[in-house]
Motif scaffolding. Structure first.
Motif, PDB file in Angstrom:
ATOM      1  N   LEU A  54      20.426  41.880  13.909  1.00 45.63           N
ATOM      2  CA  LEU A  54      21.768  41.410  13.595  1.00 45.63           C
ATOM      3  C   LEU A  54      22.398  40.629  14.736  1.00 45.63           C
ATOM      4  N   THR A  55      21.975  40.924  15.969  1.00 45.97           N
ATOM      5  CA  THR A  55      22.588  40.294  17.150  1.00 45.97           C
ATOM      6  C   THR A  55      21.664  39.277  17.809  1.00 45.97           C
ATOM      7  N   ALA A  56      20.539  38.953  17.165  1.00 44.81           N
ATOM      8  CA  ALA A  56      19.640  37.902  17.652  1.00 44.81           C
ATOM      9  C   ALA A  56      20.229  36.537  17.321  1.00 44.81           C
ATOM     10  N   PRO A  57      19.661  35.464  17.866  1.00 42.96           N
ATOM     11  CA  PRO A  57      20.145  34.125  17.501  1.00 42.96           C
ATOM     12  C   PRO A  57      20.128  33.944  15.983  1.00 42.96           C
ATOM     13  N   GLY A  58      21.261  33.553  15.424  1.00 43.77           N
ATOM     14  CA  GLY A  58      21.367  33.400  13.980  1.00 43.77           C
ATOM     15  C   GLY A  58      21.573  34.691  13.229  1.00 43.77           C
ATOM     16  N   GLY A  59      21.719  35.815  13.949  1.00 42.04           N
ATOM     17  CA  GLY A  59      21.906  37.106  13.302  1.00 42.04           C
ATOM     18  C   GLY A  59      23.210  37.178  12.540  1.00 42.04           C
ATOM     19  N   ALA A  60      23.236  38.022  11.526  1.00 40.26           N
ATOM     20  CA  ALA A  60      24.401  38.080  10.644  1.00 40.26           C
ATOM     21  C   ALA A  60      25.668  38.541  11.358  1.00 40.26           C
ATOM     22  N   ALA A  61      25.531  39.279  12.461  1.00 39.01           N
ATOM     23  CA  ALA A  61      26.708  39.794  13.156  1.00 39.01           C
ATOM     24  C   ALA A  61      27.272  38.821  14.189  1.00 39.01           C
ATOM     25  N   ILE A  62      26.548  37.777  14.519  1.00 33.65           N
ATOM     26  CA  ILE A  62      26.967  36.884  15.606  1.00 33.65           C
ATOM     27  C   ILE A  62      28.317  36.228  15.336  1.00 33.65           C
ATOM     28  N   PRO A  63      28.600  35.677  14.161  1.00 34.16           N
ATOM     29  CA  PRO A  63      29.916  35.050  13.954  1.00 34.16           C
ATOM     30  C   PRO A  63      31.073  36.019  14.179  1.00 34.16           C
ATOM     31  N   ALA A  64      30.955  37.242  13.665  1.00 36.85           N
ATOM     32  CA  ALA A  64      32.031  38.215  13.830  1.00 36.85           C
ATOM     33  C   ALA A  64      32.178  38.632  15.291  1.00 36.85           C
ATOM     34  N   LEU A  65      31.066  38.757  16.000  1.00 36.69           N
ATOM     35  CA  LEU A  65      31.124  39.117  17.417  1.00 36.69           C
ATOM     36  C   LEU A  65      31.767  38.004  18.237  1.00 36.69           C
ATOM     37  N   ARG A  66      31.430  36.775  17.892  1.00 36.97           N
ATOM     38  CA  ARG A  66      32.028  35.636  18.607  1.00 36.97           C
ATOM     39  C   ARG A  66      33.540  35.593  18.375  1.00 36.97           C
ATOM     40  N   THR A  67      33.950  35.855  17.141  1.00 33.61           N
ATOM     41  CA  THR A  67      35.384  35.851  16.833  1.00 33.61           C
ATOM     42  C   THR A  67      36.105  36.974  17.558  1.00 33.61           C
ATOM     43  N   ALA A  68      35.483  38.143  17.608  1.00 28.95           N
ATOM     44  CA  ALA A  68      36.140  39.314  18.194  1.00 28.95           C
ATOM     45  C   ALA A  68      36.188  39.277  19.716  1.00 28.95           C
ATOM     46  N   PHE A  69      35.127  38.731  20.350  1.00 31.67           N
ATOM     47  CA  PHE A  69      35.010  38.853  21.804  1.00 31.67           C
ATOM     48  C   PHE A  69      34.894  37.520  22.536  1.00 31.67           C
ATOM     49  N   GLY A 116      38.667  50.490  23.365  1.00 31.91           N
ATOM     50  CA  GLY A 116      39.072  49.719  22.195  1.00 31.91           C
ATOM     51  C   GLY A 116      38.043  48.662  21.844  1.00 31.91           C
ATOM     52  N   ALA A 117      37.471  48.036  22.860  1.00 28.71           N
ATOM     53  CA  ALA A 117      36.427  47.032  22.621  1.00 28.71           C
ATOM     54  C   ALA A 117      35.196  47.689  22.025  1.00 28.71           C
ATOM     55  N   ARG A 118      34.854  48.880  22.502  1.00 27.18           N
ATOM     56  CA  ARG A 118      33.696  49.575  21.938  1.00 27.18           C
ATOM     57  C   ARG A 118      33.923  49.891  20.469  1.00 27.18           C
ATOM     58  N   ARG A 119      35.137  50.297  20.123  1.00 26.11           N
ATOM     59  CA  ARG A 119      35.434  50.591  18.716  1.00 26.11           C
ATOM     60  C   ARG A 119      35.360  49.325  17.864  1.00 26.11           C
ATOM     61  N   ARG A 120      35.816  48.203  18.398  1.00 25.26           N
ATOM     62  CA  ARG A 120      35.721  46.951  17.639  1.00 25.26           C
ATOM     63  C   ARG A 120      34.259  46.565  17.432  1.00 25.26           C
ATOM     64  N   LEU A 121      33.458  46.726  18.481  1.00 21.60           N
ATOM     65  CA  LEU A 121      32.024  46.427  18.377  1.00 21.60           C
ATOM     66  C   LEU A 121      31.375  47.305  17.313  1.00 21.60           C
ATOM     67  N   GLU A 122      31.660  48.593  17.367  1.00 20.50           N
ATOM     68  CA  GLU A 122      31.085  49.517  16.390  1.00 20.50           C
ATOM     69  C   GLU A 122      31.579  49.199  14.980  1.00 20.50           C
TER      70      GLU A 122
END
Length: 207
Positions: free
Chosen positions: A41-56, A81-87
């Protein structure tokens, strides 16, 4: 679809969950690895990358487009708080995919290998049995330092975010002591495997 008989495999960092999982794989058991899914999910092109970029922000994305795990770890440890957002981003994605893979497994029972199984709520809501891989905390620290090069203080910080050894053992239906010889580990896994096959068969006759 009826849920396949499911064993939740968990343990603290450095306890040897992957070693135990490989021993079950040798008996033909399918393993659903939550950590491997998180890496995807966190590899290049992973599904979580857009949300992680927006959040952090871009600071947590490396030049390849993957999550910079070292930077993200620093942020998460410094700010609960950042850990909770990541989770909050990763955990629902990981749970949906682990459940999907568990439903499609073809072995008589399936193992969900989830490091934070105990921390994420009642593990028996998802699993028929909870199997904890256990070893002394000092051994956990030694193993993680040896394999990752992290300093002791950082390993201890990671352990502090996880359930205590006592809490994990209190949640366990079964325990594998992974502090001894490989032969003893293999023998223990073989015994557990036979027991899980029996439990899976009995549940199948009750449905």
């Amino acid at each position: 679809m009826t849920r396949r008989f499911t064993v939740g495999l968990t343990g603290g960092i450095g306890s040897g969950k992957s070693t135990v999982a490989r021993a079950f794989e040798a008996h033909g058991v399918e393993i659903v690895d939550a950590d491997a899914l998180a890496h995807g999910l966190t590899a290049p092109g992973g599904a979580a990358i857009p949300a992680l970029r927006t959040a952090f922000g871009n600071e947590v994305i490396d030049d390849s487009g993957a999550l910079d795990r070292g930077r993200m770890r620093q942020i998460a440890f410094a700010d609960p708080g950042a850990r909770r957002r990541l989770e909050g981003i990763l955990h629902p994605m990981i749970r949906a995919e682990t459940d999907r893979l568990a439903r499609s497994a073809r072995s008589r029972y399936v193992i969900l290998m989830i490091p934070l199984l105990v921390e994420s709520g009642d593990p028996h809501a998802r699993c028929d049995r909870v199997l904890v891989v256990d070893c002394p905390e000092e051994e956990q620290i030694r193993r993680v330092m040896a394999r990752s090069g992290l300093p002791r203080a950082e390993v201890e910080a990671i352990m502090a975010t996880q359930a205590s050894r006592a809490t994990r053992l209190a949640a366990a239906d079964d325990v594998v002591d992974n502090s001894g010889e490989p032969a003893a580990l293999s023998a223990r896994v073989a015994i557990l495997h036979r027991g899980y096959l029996d439990l899976a068969s009995r549940r199948g006759t009750e449905q």
